[in-house]
Design an enzyme around this catalytic site. Structure first.
Site, short mmCIF file in Angstrom:
data_model
loop_
_atom_site.label_atom_id
_atom_site.label_comp_id
_atom_site.label_asym_id
_atom_site.label_seq_id
_atom_site.Cartn_x
_atom_site.Cartn_y
_atom_site.Cartn_z
N LYS A 166 3.32 58.41 -28.34
CA LYS A 166 3.66 58.48 -26.73
C LYS A 166 3.98 59.99 -26.31
O LYS A 166 3.38 60.60 -25.39
CB LYS A 166 5.02 57.62 -26.33
CG LYS A 166 5.42 57.64 -24.89
CD LYS A 166 6.06 56.55 -24.82
CE LYS A 166 7.74 56.49 -25.14
NZ LYS A 166 8.57 57.47 -24.47
N SER A 167 4.73 60.56 -27.40
CA SER A 167 5.14 62.02 -27.35
C SER A 167 3.74 62.97 -26.78
O SER A 167 3.63 63.80 -26.12
CB SER A 167 6.05 62.60 -28.18
OG SER A 167 6.99 62.08 -28.48
N ARG B 252 2.15 64.94 -23.81
CA ARG B 252 1.77 66.63 -23.64
C ARG B 252 0.23 66.77 -23.57
O ARG B 252 -0.20 67.77 -23.05
CB ARG B 252 1.95 67.02 -25.19
CG ARG B 252 3.68 67.08 -25.34
CD ARG B 252 4.11 67.26 -26.80
NE ARG B 252 5.41 67.52 -26.97
CZ ARG B 252 6.57 66.58 -26.70
NH1 ARG B 252 6.31 65.57 -26.50
NH2 ARG B 252 7.80 66.88 -27.07
N GLY C 15 11.18 59.90 -19.37
CA GLY C 15 12.19 61.01 -19.44
C GLY C 15 11.55 62.24 -19.96
O GLY C 15 11.57 63.38 -19.78
N ARG D 150 19.95 59.82 -16.18
CA ARG D 150 19.42 60.46 -17.38
C ARG D 150 19.65 62.16 -17.01
O ARG D 150 19.01 62.49 -16.01
CB ARG D 150 18.43 60.29 -18.08
CG ARG D 150 18.14 58.75 -18.46
CD ARG D 150 17.09 58.48 -19.23
NE ARG D 150 16.90 59.43 -20.71
CZ ARG D 150 16.05 59.15 -21.16
NH1 ARG D 150 14.84 58.69 -20.88
NH2 ARG D 150 15.83 60.03 -22.46
N SER E 134 17.18 68.98 -28.69
CA SER E 134 16.17 68.11 -27.73
C SER E 134 14.90 68.95 -27.58
O SER E 134 14.69 70.05 -27.12
CB SER E 134 16.87 67.96 -26.35
OG SER E 134 15.74 67.71 -25.19
N GLN F 75 12.39 67.98 -25.93
CA GLN F 75 12.22 67.94 -24.48
C GLN F 75 12.49 69.20 -23.81
O GLN F 75 11.80 69.92 -23.09
CB GLN F 75 12.70 66.79 -23.95
CG GLN F 75 12.13 65.22 -24.41
CD GLN F 75 12.58 64.18 -23.50
OE1 GLN F 75 13.71 64.18 -22.80
NE2 GLN F 75 11.77 62.88 -23.84
N ASP G 95 14.50 58.30 -32.36
CA ASP G 95 14.05 57.14 -31.57
C ASP G 95 14.31 55.96 -32.60
O ASP G 95 13.91 54.89 -32.14
CB ASP G 95 12.76 57.16 -30.97
CG ASP G 95 12.82 58.28 -29.91
OD1 ASP G 95 13.89 58.39 -29.30
OD2 ASP G 95 11.81 58.86 -29.46
N ARG H 120 22.12 53.97 -26.12
CA ARG H 120 21.69 53.32 -27.36
C ARG H 120 22.81 53.13 -28.29
O ARG H 120 22.66 52.16 -29.31
CB ARG H 120 20.57 54.05 -27.83
CG ARG H 120 19.35 53.59 -27.18
CD ARG H 120 17.89 54.02 -27.49
NE ARG H 120 16.85 53.69 -26.84
CZ ARG H 120 15.75 54.77 -26.75
NH1 ARG H 120 15.52 55.54 -27.69
NH2 ARG H 120 14.79 54.20 -26.08
C1 S3P Z 1 10.76 63.13 -26.99
C2 S3P Z 1 11.90 63.76 -27.46
C3 S3P Z 1 13.24 62.99 -27.78
C4 S3P Z 1 12.74 61.39 -28.00
C5 S3P Z 1 12.18 60.90 -26.72
C6 S3P Z 1 10.71 61.90 -26.64
C7 S3P Z 1 9.64 64.04 -26.69
O1 S3P Z 1 14.06 63.27 -27.00
O2 S3P Z 1 13.85 60.61 -27.87
O3 S3P Z 1 11.56 59.68 -26.88
O4 S3P Z 1 8.45 63.46 -26.54
O5 S3P Z 1 9.76 65.28 -26.74
P1 S3P Z 1 15.11 64.71 -26.92
O6 S3P Z 1 14.15 65.60 -27.37
O7 S3P Z 1 15.58 64.73 -25.59
O8 S3P Z 1 16.01 64.19 -27.86
#
Ligand code: S3P
Length: 436
Positions: A24-25, A29, A95, A124, A168, A170, A323, A354
């Protein structure tokens, strides 16, 4: 939709091979970086799930075209300076889309964009990206300063040297995407978080660096990129989704399962290290810690049932397994001794809180588990009785409930199982394929 897992008189035996759904990540991207390119980018194995469909839809809204060809996706992007959209971009439950995309959009001088999502997204925080983007020169606004809807007015950005206040990937990725329009932008993190963005940008020809600091932290840097270009991105299978089948295989007597083509980037595979430390039998060659390369490593993971002992997980390991920590709690219910996770307050701002939902959910199934401000402690309970678990709209909680059900004595009814479609719509099919 409520679905029952386990609790029949005969336990299933998990045997065989499956390829879990795509990462998914990396899919998020791939769509975003693909849309930032001008030449077409082919994506093999783009995840077909609710979250990543939201990303494709957002890229289309920004002017990119997305088409299927020979089982792959082809994105014809708009170039880094090209996105425009007068409507609100709907990120759904994603997110990662909400946090990464504004990084790119902040660099599109003079254009404004608005992002919003579902009820969970609106709870969030986005102040964590607003702060650095503002410091780079963009005008951003959020509801109450903290939550979506989120608006961004792009600008000529200035470079930033940013120390992440929370671990993070993200936030790091957001700043790095914005940094592509600056002379130099650096992001420092006390503990390594997933580096998929850095790897993909490196593969796309951007000037990207990543190195370990003497104190154990990491720094990523980017500079002004010329035109980004990538012929083809191959998305590996998602370790975070595989983790549910891995856990089921570890917990169910007689299980022997191979999960093929799984991404084992060391910044993502902390869960496998934790499992091995607990005594689980997990075979497969993982990427050596500290590696930084453009490629995403993959391997076949061989998992068999076995006894477990409790373990401690601390802040250094948390981002590498963020996760999968709910599954560590579940494994702790079946392990000897105590299993403790600390330094994971970030779990409170995921798709659900969580810490609260995992502790309440597992306790309702018979677990001896206690919430900590930044994690949880689980004591051996010799397994789980079973019962009902509410997913609270959180895909990973729904999947956790399903695996808990398979391993429990009486089975578990998961309330809101449809949430699993956010990351793993084919879970029930994969489970069926392995069940004998
Ligand atoms: C993710 C980073 C994580 C993870 C999320 C996906 C990403 O979040 O929990 O499911 O794709 O960069 P954080 O970086 O905010 O912890």
């Amino acid at each position: 939709m409520s679905v029952r897992f386990g609790g029949g008189r005969d336990r299933v035996r998990l045997r065989g091979r499956v390829t879990p759904p795509s990462d998914k990540s990396i899919s998020h991207r791939a769509a975003i970086v693909g849309a930032m390119c001008e030449a077409p980018v082919a994506i093999a194995g783009y995840l077909d799930a609710a979250d990543t469909r939201s990303t494709l839809q957002a890229m289309r809204r920004l002017g990119a075209s997305v088409q299927g060809r020979d089982g792959e996706l082809v994105i014809r992007g708009v170039g880094a300076a090209g996105p425009r959209c007068d409507e609100v971009l709907d990120v759904g439950n994603a997110g990662t889309l909400m946090r990464l995309l504004p990084g790119w959009l902040a660099s599109v001088a003079g254009r404004s964009f608005a992002l919003d999502g579902d009820a969970s997204i609106r709870r969030r925080p986005v102040d964590r990206i607003a702060l650095p983007l503002r410091a780079m020169g963009a005008r951003v606004d959020a509801r109450g300063g903290r939550f979506p809807p989120f608006t961004v007015l792009g600008a000529q950005l200035a470079g930033l040297d940013y120390e992440l206040p929370v671990a993070s990937a993200q936030v790091k990725s957001c700043v790095l995407l914005a940094g592509l329009a600056t002379d130099v932008t650096t992001v420092r993190e006390a503990v390594a978080s997933r580096d998929h963005t850095e790897r993909m940008l490196l593969a796309a020809g951007a000037p990207v660096g990543r190195r370990r600091l003497r104190d154990g932290g990491w720094v990523s840097s980017v500079g002004r990129a010329g035109e980004l270009a990538l012929d083809r991105i191959v998305v590996p299978a998602d370790l975070s989704s595989a983790a549910f089948l891995i856990t089921a295989a570890v917990l169910l007597p007689g299980a022997e399962v191979t999960l093929t083509g799984v991404g084992v980037n060391w910044t993502r595979s902390g869960f496998l290290e934790i499992l091995r430390r607990m005594g689980a039998r997990v075979g497969g060659e993982l990427e050596p810690p500290g590696t930084f390369a453009a490629a995403e490593p993959i391997c076949d993971l061989e998992v068999a049932h076995g006894a477990l002992t409790g373990t401690e997980v601390g802040a250094d390991e948390v981002p590498l397994a963020i996760d999968e920590l709910p599954l560590v709690a579940l494994l702790g219910c079946f392990a000897e001794g105590e299993t403790v996770v600390r330094g994971a307050a970030e779990l409170r701002v995921k798709e659900s809180d969580r810490i609260a939902t995992v502790v309440d959910g597992l306790r309702g199934l018979g677990a001896d588990i206690e919430a900590l401000p930044d994690g949880f402690a689980v004591r051996a309970a010799g397994g789980l009785r079973g019962g009902r678990l509410d997913a609270h709209g959180d895909h990973r909680l729904a999947l956790l409930g399903a695996v808990a059900g398979l391993a429990s004595q009486d089975g578990v009814e998961v309330i809101g199982m449809e949430a699993a479609a956010v990351s793993y719509p084919g879970f029930a099919d994969d489970l069926r394929a392995l069940s004998h």
